[in-house]
Design a protein around this motif. Structure first.
Motif, PDB file in Angstrom:
ATOM      1  N   PRO A  52      40.983 -19.251   3.609  1.00 44.94           N
ATOM      2  CA  PRO A  52      42.321 -19.939   3.963  1.00 44.94           C
ATOM      3  C   PRO A  52      43.644 -19.370   3.422  1.00 44.94           C
ATOM      4  CG  PRO A  52      40.537 -21.655   3.084  1.00 44.94           C
ATOM      5  CD  PRO A  52      40.006 -20.219   2.935  1.00 44.94           C
ATOM      6  N   GLU A  53      43.454 -18.483   2.286  1.00 46.46           N
ATOM      7  CA  GLU A  53      44.405 -17.991   1.711  1.00 46.46           C
ATOM      8  C   GLU A  53      44.772 -16.649   2.484  1.00 46.46           C
ATOM      9  OE1 GLU A  53      47.753 -17.379  -0.493  1.00 46.46           O
ATOM     10  OE2 GLU A  53      46.468 -18.844  -0.884  1.00 46.46           O
ATOM     11  N   LEU A  54      43.833 -15.912   2.936  1.00 47.28           N
ATOM     12  CA  LEU A  54      44.176 -14.818   3.807  1.00 47.28           C
ATOM     13  C   LEU A  54      44.770 -15.400   5.114  1.00 47.28           C
ATOM     14  CD1 LEU A  54      40.702 -12.874   3.808  1.00 47.28           C
ATOM     15  CD2 LEU A  54      42.956 -11.942   3.282  1.00 47.28           C
ATOM     16  N   ALA A  55      44.648 -16.342   5.636  1.00 47.31           N
ATOM     17  CA  ALA A  55      45.181 -17.052   6.790  1.00 47.31           C
ATOM     18  C   ALA A  55      46.640 -17.652   6.521  1.00 47.31           C
ATOM     19  CB  ALA A  55      44.370 -18.157   7.601  1.00 47.31           C
ATOM     20  N   ALA A  56      46.849 -18.310   5.329  1.00 48.46           N
ATOM     21  CA  ALA A  56      48.223 -18.553   5.066  1.00 48.46           C
ATOM     22  C   ALA A  56      49.019 -17.441   4.934  1.00 48.46           C
ATOM     23  CB  ALA A  56      48.060 -19.399   3.645  1.00 48.46           C
ATOM     24  N   GLN A  57      48.482 -16.148   4.359  1.00 50.04           N
ATOM     25  CA  GLN A  57      49.434 -15.049   4.231  1.00 50.04           C
ATOM     26  C   GLN A  57      49.694 -14.207   5.478  1.00 50.04           C
ATOM     27  OE1 GLN A  57      49.714 -12.977   0.726  1.00 50.04           O
ATOM     28  NE2 GLN A  57      48.450 -14.593  -0.623  1.00 50.04           N
ATOM     29  N   GLY A  58      48.996 -14.503   6.545  1.00 46.18           N
ATOM     30  CA  GLY A  58      49.019 -13.937   7.862  1.00 46.18           C
ATOM     31  C   GLY A  58      48.263 -12.932   8.390  1.00 46.18           C
ATOM     32  N   PHE A  59      47.161 -13.002   7.733  1.00 47.66           N
ATOM     33  CA  PHE A  59      46.080 -11.766   7.902  1.00 47.66           C
ATOM     34  C   PHE A  59      45.320 -12.189   9.353  1.00 47.66           C
ATOM     35  CE2 PHE A  59      41.821  -9.809   7.770  1.00 47.66           C
ATOM     36  CZ  PHE A  59      42.170  -8.399   7.822  1.00 47.66           C
ATOM     37  N   ASP A  60      44.906 -11.415  10.279  1.00 46.57           N
ATOM     38  CA  ASP A  60      44.299 -11.644  11.480  1.00 46.57           C
ATOM     39  C   ASP A  60      42.779 -11.468  11.072  1.00 46.57           C
ATOM     40  OD1 ASP A  60      43.088 -11.489  13.981  1.00 46.57           O
ATOM     41  OD2 ASP A  60      44.128  -9.608  14.745  1.00 46.57           O
ATOM     42  N   LEU A  61      42.329 -12.799  11.130  1.00 48.42           N
ATOM     43  CA  LEU A  61      40.885 -12.837  10.531  1.00 48.42           C
ATOM     44  C   LEU A  61      39.759 -12.294  11.568  1.00 48.42           C
ATOM     45  CD1 LEU A  61      41.110 -16.538   8.990  1.00 48.42           C
ATOM     46  CD2 LEU A  61      40.900 -14.615   7.797  1.00 48.42           C
ATOM     47  N   SER A  62      40.303 -12.146  12.614  1.00 44.37           N
ATOM     48  CA  SER A  62      39.220 -11.317  13.520  1.00 44.37           C
ATOM     49  C   SER A  62      38.797 -10.089  12.965  1.00 44.37           C
ATOM     50  CB  SER A  62      40.000 -11.273  15.048  1.00 44.37           C
ATOM     51  OG  SER A  62      40.902 -10.059  15.109  1.00 44.37           O
ATOM     52  N   LYS A  63      39.602  -9.602  12.029  1.00 44.00           N
ATOM     53  CA  LYS A  63      39.425  -8.280  11.283  1.00 44.00           C
ATOM     54  C   LYS A  63      38.852  -8.497  10.060  1.00 44.00           C
ATOM     55  CE  LYS A  63      43.094  -5.961  13.933  1.00 44.00           C
ATOM     56  NZ  LYS A  63      44.215  -5.254  13.773  1.00 44.00           N
ATOM     57  N   LEU A  64      38.055  -9.694   9.867  1.00 41.53           N
ATOM     58  CA  LEU A  64      37.466 -10.008   8.406  1.00 41.53           C
ATOM     59  C   LEU A  64      36.031  -9.794   8.839  1.00 41.53           C
ATOM     60  CD1 LEU A  64      37.711 -11.388   5.645  1.00 41.53           C
ATOM     61  CD2 LEU A  64      37.237 -13.576   6.963  1.00 41.53           C
ATOM     62  N   TYR A  65      35.377  -9.204   7.584  1.00 42.87           N
ATOM     63  CA  TYR A  65      34.000  -8.947   7.531  1.00 42.87           C
ATOM     64  C   TYR A  65      33.487  -9.472   6.181  1.00 42.87           C
ATOM     65  CZ  TYR A  65      34.976  -5.354  10.953  1.00 42.87           C
ATOM     66  OH  TYR A  65      35.447  -4.652  12.439  1.00 42.87           O
ATOM     67  N   LEU A  66      32.295 -10.215   6.416  1.00 44.33           N
ATOM     68  CA  LEU A  66      31.518 -11.020   5.310  1.00 44.33           C
ATOM     69  C   LEU A  66      30.238 -10.392   5.270  1.00 44.33           C
ATOM     70  CD1 LEU A  66      32.621 -14.548   6.384  1.00 44.33           C
ATOM     71  CD2 LEU A  66      33.678 -13.154   4.959  1.00 44.33           C
ATOM     72  N   VAL A  67      29.364 -10.951   4.202  1.00 42.03           N
ATOM     73  CA  VAL A  67      28.124 -10.427   3.897  1.00 42.03           C
ATOM     74  C   VAL A  67      27.183 -11.462   3.778  1.00 42.03           C
ATOM     75  CG1 VAL A  67      28.778  -8.122   2.758  1.00 42.03           C
ATOM     76  CG2 VAL A  67      28.817 -10.166   1.474  1.00 42.03           C
ATOM     77  N   ASP A  68      25.890 -11.294   3.467  1.00 40.84           N
ATOM     78  CA  ASP A  68      24.801 -12.476   3.275  1.00 40.84           C
ATOM     79  C   ASP A  68      25.207 -13.516   2.330  1.00 40.84           C
ATOM     80  OD1 ASP A  68      24.734 -10.229   1.360  1.00 40.84           O
ATOM     81  OD2 ASP A  68      22.652 -11.286   0.586  1.00 40.84           O
ATOM     82  N   GLY A  69      25.763 -13.140   1.296  1.00 42.93           N
ATOM     83  CA  GLY A  69      26.502 -14.528   0.324  1.00 42.93           C
ATOM     84  C   GLY A  69      27.152 -15.436   0.963  1.00 42.93           C
ATOM     85  N   LYS A  95      48.640  -3.581   0.576  1.00 46.23           N
ATOM     86  CA  LYS A  95      48.088  -2.021   0.886  1.00 46.23           C
ATOM     87  C   LYS A  95      48.076  -1.658   2.388  1.00 46.23           C
ATOM     88  CE  LYS A  95      47.289  -0.983  -3.389  1.00 46.23           C
ATOM     89  NZ  LYS A  95      48.014  -0.107  -4.127  1.00 46.23           N
ATOM     90  N   LYS A  96      48.428  -2.933   3.256  1.00 48.05           N
ATOM     91  CA  LYS A  96      48.170  -2.903   4.628  1.00 48.05           C
ATOM     92  C   LYS A  96      47.020  -2.429   5.218  1.00 48.05           C
ATOM     93  CE  LYS A  96      53.291  -2.251   5.077  1.00 48.05           C
ATOM     94  NZ  LYS A  96      53.609  -3.731   4.989  1.00 48.05           N
ATOM     95  N   PRO A  97      45.934  -3.008   5.032  1.00 49.26           N
ATOM     96  CA  PRO A  97      44.551  -2.796   5.365  1.00 49.26           C
ATOM     97  C   PRO A  97      44.655  -3.003   6.872  1.00 49.26           C
ATOM     98  CG  PRO A  97      44.560  -4.577   4.397  1.00 49.26           C
ATOM     99  CD  PRO A  97      45.886  -4.200   4.125  1.00 49.26           C
ATOM    100  N   ASP A  98      43.646  -2.020   7.821  1.00 48.64           N
ATOM    101  CA  ASP A  98      43.247  -2.422   9.120  1.00 48.64           C
ATOM    102  C   ASP A  98      42.278  -3.544   9.183  1.00 48.64           C
ATOM    103  OD1 ASP A  98      44.600  -0.363   9.843  1.00 48.64           O
ATOM    104  OD2 ASP A  98      42.940   1.114   9.673  1.00 48.64           O
ATOM    105  N   ALA A  99      41.517  -3.704   8.070  1.00 42.63           N
ATOM    106  CA  ALA A  99      40.456  -4.723   8.043  1.00 42.63           C
ATOM    107  C   ALA A  99      40.050  -5.057   6.400  1.00 42.63           C
ATOM    108  CB  ALA A  99      38.998  -4.181   8.425  1.00 42.63           C
ATOM    109  N   ILE A 100      39.586  -6.218   6.214  1.00 38.89           N
ATOM    110  CA  ILE A 100      39.228  -6.845   5.003  1.00 38.89           C
ATOM    111  C   ILE A 100      37.774  -7.408   4.934  1.00 38.89           C
ATOM    112  CG2 ILE A 100      39.575  -8.598   3.279  1.00 38.89           C
ATOM    113  CD1 ILE A 100      42.487  -8.312   3.754  1.00 38.89           C
ATOM    114  N   ALA A 101      37.091  -7.108   3.860  1.00 46.53           N
ATOM    115  CA  ALA A 101      35.730  -7.494   3.806  1.00 46.53           C
ATOM    116  C   ALA A 101      35.818  -8.379   2.320  1.00 46.53           C
ATOM    117  CB  ALA A 101      34.616  -6.155   3.558  1.00 46.53           C
ATOM    118  N   ILE A 102      34.824  -9.375   2.416  1.00 46.57           N
ATOM    119  CA  ILE A 102      34.609  -9.984   1.287  1.00 46.57           C
ATOM    120  C   ILE A 102      33.241 -10.241   0.679  1.00 46.57           C
ATOM    121  CG2 ILE A 102      34.980 -12.503   0.375  1.00 46.57           C
ATOM    122  CD1 ILE A 102      36.776 -13.329   2.654  1.00 46.57           C
ATOM    123  N   VAL A 103      33.028  -9.952  -0.479  1.00 46.97           N
ATOM    124  CA  VAL A 103      31.780  -9.882  -1.088  1.00 46.97           C
ATOM    125  C   VAL A 103      31.778 -11.046  -2.133  1.00 46.97           C
ATOM    126  CG1 VAL A 103      29.766  -8.718  -2.239  1.00 46.97           C
ATOM    127  CG2 VAL A 103      31.319  -7.307  -0.525  1.00 46.97           C
TER     128      VAL A 103
END
Length: 422
Positions: free
Chosen positions: A260-277, A242-250
């Motif tokens: 690691p899967e995001l990194a392996a598929q080439g996603f820029d992890l500086s645009k990753l957002y996490l939550v309390d869990g 979907k070519k997102p600007d950013a990804i969030a993981i809940v």
């Protein structure tokens, strides 16, 4: 049994409009417990407390802060003279585990009921709180969670309270953080339980109100993943298509496989957002892998003297201090309520929790020692806790709450960079 002797950031401005209901970790496998208004029973001697925390299971990486906070709170309380002249006692430490093996939490509930504490800190997972609540309520034992965020938990039971805000607040704060960073198309990998869905729904609503779009993982798409899943190749591939600007993981510990899967598929992890869990250190990853990634966690960050005291109480707190302020506040509130009531009976404690939290006004105090001195002078108090939450409402949850903003460094550790009040 453990007895603790008497001797013994630049703020980020975000806009968050939300109703306050509840905050923490949730499982969809358990429905909210029915409200039980039966009169609890308990002794009026020394204040005995217990814990119901994740010693094992998918939430085990979050036990360190709460466990240290309980020890520290007891040390502070007992050093100040205890409750009603006696030391607080930790009489039972239960294991909530997770929904994958209910026999573990059921055994822990048996142990708690046998130990007969006035108060139990936990559970951390909302589903686990719901699972334990009917029997603990029937036994007249007060429960207080530092991490339950399920929206349906608001006012669920007279013998239950929480010291953290709801998924509504965090979902909106996370959405505003993503928007502030300039992202307009976002993907979310969310687990399929109340925690994931509640956060996702409020996150998506916040994005859409600002004209942004949740392009993967949106409500009604059926793209959530089950709790405990261990491989995410297909989900990551679908999200990145979907070519997102950013990804969030809940998620909980599932993030250890997703990242690691995001990194392996080439996603820029500086645009990753996490939550309390999942906003925890990832020292097992290659240095710099998560540098620039961000996360949100309800409550104030554990820093300075408080952080030093937590580590002194339990050195494992160096691994994570998530939910430590909320855990500390829960124990102190219970102790103050018992002192004000002149009793360690759970019902008496419950009836005084809102008052000592400042719901009726009173003189402000930020330590058990100072608050105790005011109570002994027959003054009303407003305990201003470590988590920064407002006085408890008639639904036994904070009237306002802080959401901390964290950014990952070269060592893949989250560092507090700001907070928002909702």
């Amino acid at each position: 049994m453990k007895v603790y002797s008497k001797k013994t950031a630049a703020a980020i401005a975000l806009v968050a409009g939300a109703a306050l209901a509840l905050s923490g970790c949730t499982s969809s496998t358990d429905k909210p417990a029915e409200e039980n208004t039966s009169t609890p029973s308990g002794d009026s001697g020394a204040l005995k407390i217990g814990t119901l925390l994740p010693q094992t299971g998918t939430l085990a990486h979050l036990i360190f802060g709460p466990r240290a906070a309980v020890k520290l709170a007891m040390e502070d309380i007992n050093a100040a003279g205890g409750v009603l002249g006696s030391d607080v006692e930790l009489v039972v430490e239960g294991n909530e585990h997770d929904a994958s093996d209910p026999t573990i939490i059921n055994k822990s509930v048996d142990e708690i009921i046998k130990a007969n504490p006035s108060f139990v800190l936990g559970a951390m997972g909302t589903g686990n709180s719901n699972a334990a609540m009917p029997r603990l309520t029937e036994a007249g034992i007060l429960m207080g969670s530092p991490s339950n965020t399920g929206i349906a938990m608001s006012g669920i039971n007279p013998l239950y309270f929480r010291t953290i805000a709801s998924d509504i607040i965090q979902g909106r704060a996370l959405g505003n953080l993503v928007l502030q960073d300039g992202h307009s198309t976002v993907a979310m990998l969310a687990q399929n339980n109340d925690y994931g869905i509640g956060l996702r729904d409020n996150f998506q609503e916040t994005l859409e109100e600002a004209g942004a779009e949740l392009v993967y993982g949106a409500k009604g798409s059926g793209e959530e993943f089950p709790e405990g899943q261990t491989t995410f190749t297909s989900e990551v591939t679908a999200a990145l298509s979907k070519k997102p600007d950013a990804i969030a993981i809940v998620s909980y510990e599932e993030a250890k496989q997703i990242i690691p899967e995001l990194a392996a598929q080439g996603f820029d992890l500086s645009k990753l957002y996490l939550v309390d869990g999942n906003t925890v250190p990832y020292e097992e990853f290659d240095a710099g892998l998560l540098k620039g990634a961000q996360g949100t966690t309800p409550g104030r960050a554990s820093e300075g003297e408080f952080l030093d005291a937590l580590v002194a109480a339990d050195e494992t707190a160096t691994q994570s201090t998530n939910f430590a302020p909320e855990s500390y506040d829960a124990v102190v509130l219970v102790a103050l309520a018992a002192q004000k009531a002149g009793s360690t009976d759970p019902a008496a404690i419950r009836d005084n929790l809102q008052a000592v939290s400042g719901a009726d006004g009173g003189e402000k105090c930020s330590t058990y020692k100072d608050c105790l001195a005011l109570l002994e002078d027959d003054k009303d108090i407003h305990y201003e806790g470590r988590a920064g939450g407002g006085p408890l409402t008639d639904k036994n949850e904070p009237s306002s709450a802080l959401i901390g903003i964290y950014r990952y460094d070269e060592a893949n550790k989250p560092n507090a960079v700001g907070e928002i009040e909702g």
